[in-house]
Design an enzyme around this catalytic site. Structure first.
Site, PDB file in Angstrom:
ATOM      1  N   SER A 128       0.688  -1.088   0.186  1.00  0.00           N
ATOM      2  CA  SER A 128       0.007  -0.055   0.018  1.00  0.00           C
ATOM      3  C   SER A 128       0.721   1.239   0.188  1.00  0.00           C
ATOM      4  O   SER A 128       2.059   1.237   0.644  1.00  0.00           O
ATOM      5  CB  SER A 128      -0.823   0.173   1.187  1.00  0.00           C
ATOM      6  N   LYS A 182      -4.602  -6.596   3.452  1.00  0.00           N
ATOM      7  CA  LYS A 182      -4.712  -5.477   2.368  1.00  0.00           C
ATOM      8  C   LYS A 182      -6.008  -5.087   1.909  1.00  0.00           C
ATOM      9  O   LYS A 182      -6.280  -3.818   1.891  1.00  0.00           O
ATOM     10  CB  LYS A 182      -3.718  -5.580   1.216  1.00  0.00           C
ATOM     11  N   HIS A 185      -7.734  -3.329   4.863  1.00  0.00           N
ATOM     12  CA  HIS A 185      -7.021  -2.073   4.542  1.00  0.00           C
ATOM     13  C   HIS A 185      -7.765  -1.257   3.510  1.00  0.00           C
ATOM     14  O   HIS A 185      -8.052  -0.009   3.845  1.00  0.00           O
ATOM     15  CB  HIS A 185      -5.653  -2.167   4.210  1.00  0.00           C
ATOM     16  N   ASN A 186      -7.816  -1.622   2.478  1.00  0.00           N
ATOM     17  CA  ASN A 186      -8.560  -0.914   1.333  1.00  0.00           C
ATOM     18  C   ASN A 186      -9.985  -0.552   1.873  1.00  0.00           C
ATOM     19  O   ASN A 186     -10.702   0.549   1.548  1.00  0.00           O
ATOM     20  CB  ASN A 186      -8.521  -1.621   0.023  1.00  0.00           C
ATOM     21  N   GLU A 189      -9.784   2.200   3.749  1.00  0.00           N
ATOM     22  CA  GLU A 189      -9.651   3.441   3.129  1.00  0.00           C
ATOM     23  C   GLU A 189     -10.661   3.862   2.350  1.00  0.00           C
ATOM     24  O   GLU A 189     -11.109   5.087   2.466  1.00  0.00           O
ATOM     25  CB  GLU A 189      -8.828   3.000   2.252  1.00  0.00           C
TER      26      GLU A 189
HETATM   27  C1  6PG Z   1      -3.102   1.465  -1.665  1.00  0.00           C
HETATM   28  C2  6PG Z   1      -4.426   1.690  -2.493  1.00  0.00           C
HETATM   29  C3  6PG Z   1      -4.202   0.941  -3.921  1.00  0.00           C
HETATM   30  C4  6PG Z   1      -5.087   1.335  -4.768  1.00  0.00           C
HETATM   31  C5  6PG Z   1      -6.583   0.740  -4.403  1.00  0.00           C
HETATM   32  C6  6PG Z   1      -7.773   1.705  -4.495  1.00  0.00           C
HETATM   33  O1  6PG Z   1      -3.199   0.905  -0.605  1.00  0.00           O
HETATM   34  O2  6PG Z   1      -2.299   1.867  -1.954  1.00  0.00           O
HETATM   35  O3  6PG Z   1      -5.282   1.114  -1.792  1.00  0.00           O
HETATM   36  O4  6PG Z   1      -4.097  -0.283  -3.540  1.00  0.00           O
HETATM   37  O5  6PG Z   1      -5.317   2.980  -4.903  1.00  0.00           O
HETATM   38  O6  6PG Z   1      -6.587  -0.161  -5.474  1.00  0.00           O
HETATM   39  O7  6PG Z   1      -8.706   1.491  -5.673  1.00  0.00           O
HETATM   40  P1  6PG Z   1      -9.856   1.687  -6.088  1.00  0.00           P
HETATM   41  O8  6PG Z   1     -10.231   2.800  -5.177  1.00  0.00           O
HETATM   42  O9  6PG Z   1     -10.037   1.760  -7.541  1.00  0.00           O
HETATM   43  O10 6PG Z   1     -10.489   0.437  -5.600  1.00  0.00           O
END
Ligand code: 6PG
Length: 470
Positions: A128, A182, A185-186, A189
């Site tokens: 990430s 991960k 994490h996303n 995010e």
């Molecule tokens: C990271 C990000 C990276 C990417 C994601 C988000 O942790 O560096 O999460 O993995 O930006 O894939 O992508 P989307 O918003 O397109 O799902």
């Protein structure tokens, strides 16, 4: 001569940046891209770092360039490409060599590849931090066999971001554990981004602030408890102007959010685990809603899009975000705890918070406090840790005020509302699911437990007495 420490396949932005990062940390990297000119151009443009890069025209050359046991990092699009490249590459690898998938794979694919792996070891690592992170220090969540981690550890810890000198790279567990962490994490995010977007919307539509003024507020919040990369970049994007029109960049960007799927995977896996990640669910749904701009436009024509001014202060919005963020992370760590038990992984929850403190997209000061709270007791809900419970007690009144007044005034705040709904549900010893259980028993004789005695399979008077029925 086979003197490369590692191989790397796929010189798109992320792959190229990771290779440069490894080269800069003194590792020799054999690189390969399907289009040969990309490989040559990449090494040719690497300046001083080119001496640590070996351009390979074929997979055979790549394999021959790496010392054994070989480790080859794949930075190719998640999905079929990983299987295809792995199969081609395996022809040139020997027993004990290792393929390291560093893309955003679905952890179920990584589990499968791990299971199917025979002579070649498989690792899945979540990386990430975007392009900048890949180049200068990402957060790394590694999954696979412990020996595979030992082989990769010196390189991954060298290239990772550092928090107080400690590398933000660690071993999460076997098989797809790294990619699972991960994905969560996303998911977080997505949720963090959504509650920030809702705060932006409340300031824009509820307080009538322009982008620059909103940017200044985010900047101020970045000096306080919300200090984080996402708040920092929100401040930056809010004050930026469009070079073409001179207008605020934010006002020019279309309001339809894309997604590659990791947030959606998190929500799907959360359902399998019966883990309530309601803020992430709301965030994924909000992206889907945003994408339906034609329907939203029709909706505005039918119902009117107007929202009333918001009766809330900037401090209250900040406090609402603080509370929403803690609730969201508490849900995310609870999901990880459930996954750890379900898959028998022993996920290091405090270690995960530590890895997320720097390098990754959700990095923030608060994650340091979270790692400490999880270190005290990783079996308890994060929001029950005294440190965070005290912050919630001080800030949930604002979450309630901002959400309630926002909704009453006609603003869409689904993620903040999801956080509040979860918080309220989770502070009631007596929920309303006795009604659900009664309904289930009424129409399907599903049975229920009673509050006044032990046992299961009790029925209400609506179920006719039969042998075997209580
Ligand atoms: C990271 C990000 C990276 C990417 C994601 C988000 O942790 O560096 O999460 O993995 O930006 O894939 O992508 P989307 O918003 O397109 O799902």
């Amino acid at each position: 001569m086979a003197d490369a420490d590692i191989g790397l396949i796929g010189l798109g932005t992320m792959g190229a940046m990771l290779a440069l990062n490894m080269a800069e940390k003194g590792h020799r990297v054999a690189v390969y891209n399907r289009t040969g000119s990309v490989t040559k151009d990449f090494v040719g443009g690497a300046g001083d770092l080119a001496s640590n890069l070996i351009a390979c025209d074929t997979l055979a050359e790549l394999a021959a360039a790496i010392r054994t046991p070989r480790a080859v990092v794949l930075m190719v699009p998640a999905g079929n490409a990983v299987d295809a490249v792995s199969a081609d590459l395996a022809e040139y690898l020997e027993d004990g060599d290792m393929i390291v998938d560093a893309g955003n794979a679905n952890f179920r694919d990584t589990n499968r590849r791990f299971e199917e792996a025979d002579r070649i070891k498989v690792m899945g690592i979540g990386v990430s931090g975007g392009a900048e992170g890949a180049r200068h220090g990402p957060a790394i969540m590694a999954g696979g066999a412990p020996e595979a981690w030992e082989r990769m550890k010196p390189i991954l810890t060298a290239i990772a971001a550092k928090y107080d000198g400690q590398p933000c790279a660690d071993y999460m567990g076997p098989a797809g554990a790294g990619h699972f962490v991960k994905a969560v994490h996303n998911g977080i995010e997505y949720a963090d981004m959504q509650i920030i977007a809702e705060a932006y919307g409340l300031m824009r539509d509820g307080l009538g602030m322009d982008a620059k003024a909103i940017g200044a507020v985010f900047d101020k919040w970045n000096q306080g408890p919300l200090a984080s990369y996402l708040i920092e970049i929100s401040a930056k994007v809010a004050v930026a102007d469009d070079p073409e029109t001179g207008k605020a960049m934010l006002d020019i960007i279309a309001d339809r959010a894309g997604q590659k799927g990791t947030g959606r995977w998190t929500v799907i896996e959360a359902q399998h685990l019966a883990a309530p990640v309601t803020v992430i669910e709301a965030a994924v749904a909000a992206r889907n809603t945003s994408a339906q701009s034609d329907l939203r436009t029709t909706g505005e024509a039918i119902f009117g899009g107007r929202a009333e001014p918001l009766d809330a202060t900037l401090d209250q919005i900040e406090q609402a975000l603080i509370a929403g963020k803690i609730i969201c992370y508490s849900q995310g760590f609870e999901m990880l705890r459930r996954a750890s038990a379900e898959f028998d992984w022993s996920l290091p929850l405090p270690g995960i918070a530590e890895v997320w403190r720097a390098g990754c997209i959700i990095r923030s000061e608060m994650l340091n406090d979270m790692s400490r709270a999880l270190g005290e007791d990783s079996d308890r809900l994060l929001m029950h840790a005294p440190f965070f419970a005290d912050i919630l007690k001080a800030n949930t009144q604002s979450l309630r005020h901002v959400t309630a007044h926002g909704i009453a005034a006609g603003h869409a705040v689904p993620a903040l509302a999801a956080a509040l709904g979860y918080f309220d549900a989770m502070r009631k010893a007596r929920s309303t699911a006795n009604m659900i259980q009664a309904q289930r028993d009424f129409f399907g004789e599903h049975g229920f437990e009673r509050t006044d005695r032990d046992g299961t399979g009790f029925h209400g008077p609506w179920v006719p007495p039969r042998p075997g029925n209580s």
